[in-house]
Design a protein around this motif. Sequence first.
Motif, PDB file in Angstrom:
ATOM      1  N   GLY A   1       4.184   6.589   8.145  1.00  0.00           N
ATOM      2  CA  GLY A   1       4.385   7.807   8.794  1.00  0.00           C
ATOM      3  C   GLY A   1       5.781   8.741   8.277  1.00  0.00           C
ATOM      4  N   PRO A   2       5.761   9.863   8.981  1.00  0.00           N
ATOM      5  CA  PRO A   2       6.791  10.988   8.457  1.00  0.00           C
ATOM      6  C   PRO A   2       8.022  10.340   8.613  1.00  0.00           C
ATOM      7  N   THR A   3       9.054  10.859   7.676  1.00  0.00           N
ATOM      8  CA  THR A   3      10.367  10.529   7.707  1.00  0.00           C
ATOM      9  C   THR A   3      11.256  11.832   7.488  1.00  0.00           C
TER      10      THR A   3
ATOM     11  N   ASP B   1       0.265  12.108 -13.502  1.00  0.00           N
ATOM     12  CA  ASP B   1       1.269  11.162 -12.909  1.00  0.00           C
ATOM     13  C   ASP B   1       0.711  10.700 -11.607  1.00  0.00           C
ATOM     14  N   VAL B   2       1.046   9.406 -11.062  1.00  0.00           N
ATOM     15  CA  VAL B   2       0.917   8.888  -9.697  1.00  0.00           C
ATOM     16  C   VAL B   2       2.174   9.286  -8.884  1.00  0.00           C
ATOM     17  N   VAL B   3       2.167  10.074  -7.972  1.00  0.00           N
ATOM     18  CA  VAL B   3       3.417  10.028  -6.990  1.00  0.00           C
ATOM     19  C   VAL B   3       3.096   9.681  -5.604  1.00  0.00           C
ATOM     20  N   PHE B   4       4.298   9.206  -4.951  1.00  0.00           N
ATOM     21  CA  PHE B   4       3.872   8.985  -3.774  1.00  0.00           C
ATOM     22  C   PHE B   4       5.411   8.759  -3.147  1.00  0.00           C
TER      23      PHE B   4
ATOM     24  N   PRO C   1       0.838  -1.307   0.094  1.00  0.00           N
ATOM     25  CA  PRO C   1       0.061   0.027   0.202  1.00  0.00           C
ATOM     26  C   PRO C   1       0.691   1.375  -0.004  1.00  0.00           C
ATOM     27  N   VAL C   2       0.285   2.209  -0.676  1.00  0.00           N
ATOM     28  CA  VAL C   2       1.264   3.616  -0.563  1.00  0.00           C
ATOM     29  C   VAL C   2       0.035   4.707  -0.266  1.00  0.00           C
ATOM     30  N   ILE C   3       0.292   5.753   0.190  1.00  0.00           N
ATOM     31  CA  ILE C   3      -0.390   7.049   0.211  1.00  0.00           C
ATOM     32  C   ILE C   3       0.180   7.735  -0.883  1.00  0.00           C
ATOM     33  N   PHE C   4      -0.872   8.162  -1.823  1.00  0.00           N
ATOM     34  CA  PHE C   4      -0.760   8.727  -3.130  1.00  0.00           C
ATOM     35  C   PHE C   4      -1.301  10.007  -3.542  1.00  0.00           C
ATOM     36  N   LEU C   5      -0.854  10.689  -4.541  1.00  0.00           N
ATOM     37  CA  LEU C   5      -1.558  11.802  -5.060  1.00  0.00           C
ATOM     38  C   LEU C   5      -1.266  11.733  -6.652  1.00  0.00           C
TER      39      LEU C   5
ATOM     40  N   THR D   1       5.894  19.769  -0.926  1.00  0.00           N
ATOM     41  CA  THR D   1       4.709  20.871  -0.801  1.00  0.00           C
ATOM     42  C   THR D   1       3.589  20.149  -0.910  1.00  0.00           C
ATOM     43  N   LEU D   2       3.490  18.896  -1.435  1.00  0.00           N
ATOM     44  CA  LEU D   2       1.896  18.407  -1.700  1.00  0.00           C
ATOM     45  C   LEU D   2       1.390  17.955  -0.397  1.00  0.00           C
ATOM     46  N   GLY D   3       2.244  17.780   0.639  1.00  0.00           N
ATOM     47  CA  GLY D   3       1.668  17.446   1.864  1.00  0.00           C
ATOM     48  C   GLY D   3       1.065  16.010   1.957  1.00  0.00           C
ATOM     49  N   ILE D   4       1.983  14.978   1.509  1.00  0.00           N
ATOM     50  CA  ILE D   4       1.467  13.728   1.926  1.00  0.00           C
ATOM     51  C   ILE D   4       2.681  12.979   2.429  1.00  0.00           C
TER      52      ILE D   4
END
Lengths: 144, 144
Positions: free
Chosen positions: B117-119, B53-56, B44-48, B109-112
């Motif tokens: 979690g954060p890294t 394009d799909v970015v994660f 699984p990935v959190i994406f936008l 800057t996209l905020g995901i």
Amino acid sequence: MMRKLATDHMGLEILHLGDCFRLLDSVPIGRIGFTSGGEVLVLPVIFLVDGQDVVFRAKVGSKLASVEVGHYVTFEVDSYDATEETGWSVVVRGLAEVQPETECARLDTLGIEAWGGPTSERAWVKIRPASITGRRMAAAPEED
Amino acid sequence: MMRKLATDHMGLEILHLGDCFRLLDSVPIGRIGFTSGGEVLVLPVIFLVDGQDVVFRAKVGSKLASVEVGHYVTFEVDSYDATEETGWSVVVRGLAEVQPETECARLDTLGIEAWGGPTSERAWVKIRPASITGRRMAAAPEED
């Protein structure tokens, strides 16, 4: 919901096998990943846990029904709470087996349909797990 | 929600590209399928969606961050309503590219966050679609 768990090198909590089975049972669909003609396919399926196996109905003639017997496939389920930023995933790896007629008759009683709706033809696929792994993204993770 | 659509040989409605992008934008997570060491991984990935394009974000050192540049991966999103027995899935196939530093600064800057979690370390992966396909399982499907 669960006790404090060990984490992997990515900071994800490592779920116990019992939790993996419980979470597998908590969602109606998962995704099968397998190779076909040299490319990776990822397709959703409506599934059930039957004993320790994952079973799903495929439509005859579909790519899913063509999963090669004796080949390993990957089955994934997950859940994500965007507000809490928590989630989990369980991944099953195992041999995919198209079931014989006698077993289909039993599986028909489980009451699930193929992705795409009812079909008069049936092809039940069973995944016999070689491994089951689960990870949980806990709330409020620490910064690295 | 959508006009009457053509169906494929499995009886699933074939979504138009515009609907695929709209549905991609409607869910927070998807799954990446790719091969690593001869086996199929589905994670699984959190994406936008960034343009087309799909970015994660992947954690440095994770299997996801090791997606080989120039290799095709499969990205899947889906949704299923167990009560209505309706659902849809969108599958993107494309080249996965770990992004260079300059592009990472913009993507930050996209905020995901990365799944897990954060890294403080960052590895952004972009999938440039070679194909996008979507299927919808409509309500009250006909019996075959």
